[in-house]
Design a protein around this motif. Structure first.
Motif, short mmCIF file in Angstrom:
data_model
loop_
_atom_site.label_atom_id
_atom_site.label_comp_id
_atom_site.label_asym_id
_atom_site.label_seq_id
_atom_site.Cartn_x
_atom_site.Cartn_y
_atom_site.Cartn_z
N THR A 1 -5.95 -7.60 2.75
CA THR A 1 -6.25 -8.25 4.21
C THR A 1 -7.72 -8.47 4.22
O THR A 1 -8.17 -9.38 4.91
N GLY A 2 -8.48 -7.59 3.47
CA GLY A 2 -10.15 -7.70 3.72
C GLY A 2 -10.46 -9.03 2.73
O GLY A 2 -11.35 -10.04 3.21
N PHE A 3 -9.88 -9.41 1.83
CA PHE A 3 -9.93 -10.52 1.11
C PHE A 3 -9.48 -11.74 1.91
O PHE A 3 -10.30 -12.72 1.92
N LYS B 1 -1.98 -4.86 -1.18
CA LYS B 1 -2.45 -3.61 -0.80
C LYS B 1 -3.33 -3.86 0.27
O LYS B 1 -3.49 -5.02 0.80
N SER B 2 -3.74 -2.70 0.94
CA SER B 2 -4.74 -2.78 2.01
C SER B 2 -5.72 -3.79 1.95
O SER B 2 -6.54 -4.51 2.85
N THR B 3 -6.33 -3.73 0.63
CA THR B 3 -7.61 -4.49 0.12
C THR B 3 -7.24 -5.83 0.45
O THR B 3 -8.16 -6.78 0.43
N GLU C 1 0.83 -1.13 0.10
CA GLU C 1 -0.12 0.28 -0.02
C GLU C 1 0.81 1.30 0.04
O GLU C 1 0.56 2.24 -0.71
#
Length: 214
Positions: free
Chosen positions: A187-189, A183-185, A130
Motif C-alpha cells: 500500500t505504501g508503494f 502485503k501491507s508494504t 499480510e
C-alpha cells in the motif's frame, strides 16, 4: 474473487496447523523427559513430522496460487493504480481548477466513490497477503516456544528445528509475478506512486491553465 477465497482458505489451514502445535505446548507432561513414555515420545515426534509435511504442502499451495494468479494480480494492481490516478485528476480538475459547470457535480461524487472503491480493493489485497504471511511465519515462533518447553528430548527438538528451517527457507508469501510481494508494504508503494503521478499531473494542468488564461 477466486484469488481472495483461495488466500483466505490457505490462511485458515496455517491457523489450524499453528493451533495444533500450540496444543502440544499446552501439554507439558508429554514433553518432559523425566515423565515421558516412549510411546508418547514417538507420538509427539510423528505429529511434528506430519505437521512439517503439511506445512510444506501449504507452501506448495501458495506457490501454485502465485503461478496461476500472479500475472492477473499484477495487471489488476496496475489497472487499480491507473483508475485511482484518473479519478484523482478528474477530482482535481473539477474542484481545484473549476473545470465544468455546477450541473457536473455528479462527476465529483462519482470520482470520490470510485476512488474509495479502488482504495478498498488495494487494502483488501494487502490485508489478505499480510495475514497469510504473518500466520505462516507464526509457525517459527510457535516452534521456538515448544523448544523452550523441552528439557532433554533431542529427537523432538531436531524435528522442530527442521520445521523452523523449512519455514524460514520457504517463506510463503503472495507475489505479483515476482514484481512485488502482496502485503501491507504494498500500500505504501502504491500510495507513493500515485502521489508522484498526481503531483506531476497537477503541475501539468496548472501550466495548461496558465497558458489558457494568458
Amino acid at each position: 474473487m477466486l484469488w481472495m477465497w483461495l488466500v483466505v482458505e490457505t490462511r485458515k489451514r496455517f491457523v489450524l496447523l499453528n493451533q495444533f502445535l500450540i496444543k502440544l505446548i499446552s501439554i507439558p507432561e508429554r514433553l518432559q523427559v523425566n515423565n515421558i513414555k516412549a510411546t508418547n515420545k514417538c507420538e509427539v515426534r510423528n505429529e511434528i513430522k506430519r505437521i512439517t509435511a503439511l506445512y510444506n504442502e501449504l507452501c506448495d499451495v501458495v506457490d501454485l496460487i502465485n503461478d496461476v494468479f500472479g500475472a492477473g494480480l499484477l495487471i489488476s494492481v496496475i489497472f487499480t493504480i491507473s483508475y485511482v490516478l484518473l479519478y484523482s485528476i478528474i477530482l482535481i480538475d473539477f474542484t481545484v481548477f473549476k473545470i465544468g459547470s455546477s450541473s457536473d457535480v455528479w462527476i465529483i461524487y462519482t470520482s470520490i466513490v470510485w476512488l474509495i472503491e479502488n482504495f478498498v480493493k488495494i487494502m483488501a489485497l494487502a490485508l489478505a497477503g499480510e495475514n497469510l504471511s504473518s500466520e505462516a511465519n507464526k509457525t517459527v515462533n510457535v516452534c521456538y516456544g515448544l523448544i523452550n518447553k523441552l528439557e532433554n528430548s533431542e529427537e523432538i527438538r531436531q524435528k522442530l528445528i527442521f520445521l523452523i528451517q523449512q519455514a524460514l527457507d520457504r517463506k510463503p508469501c503472495l507475489k505479483a509475478s515476482g514484481f512485488f510481494v502482496v502485503k501491507s508494504t504494498m500500500t505504501g508503494f502504491i500510495v507513493g506512486s500515485i502521489t508522484s503521478y498526481v503531483i506531476v499531473a497537477v503541475q501539468f494542468l496548472n501550466e495548461m491553465q496558465t497558458h489558457v488564461t494568458q
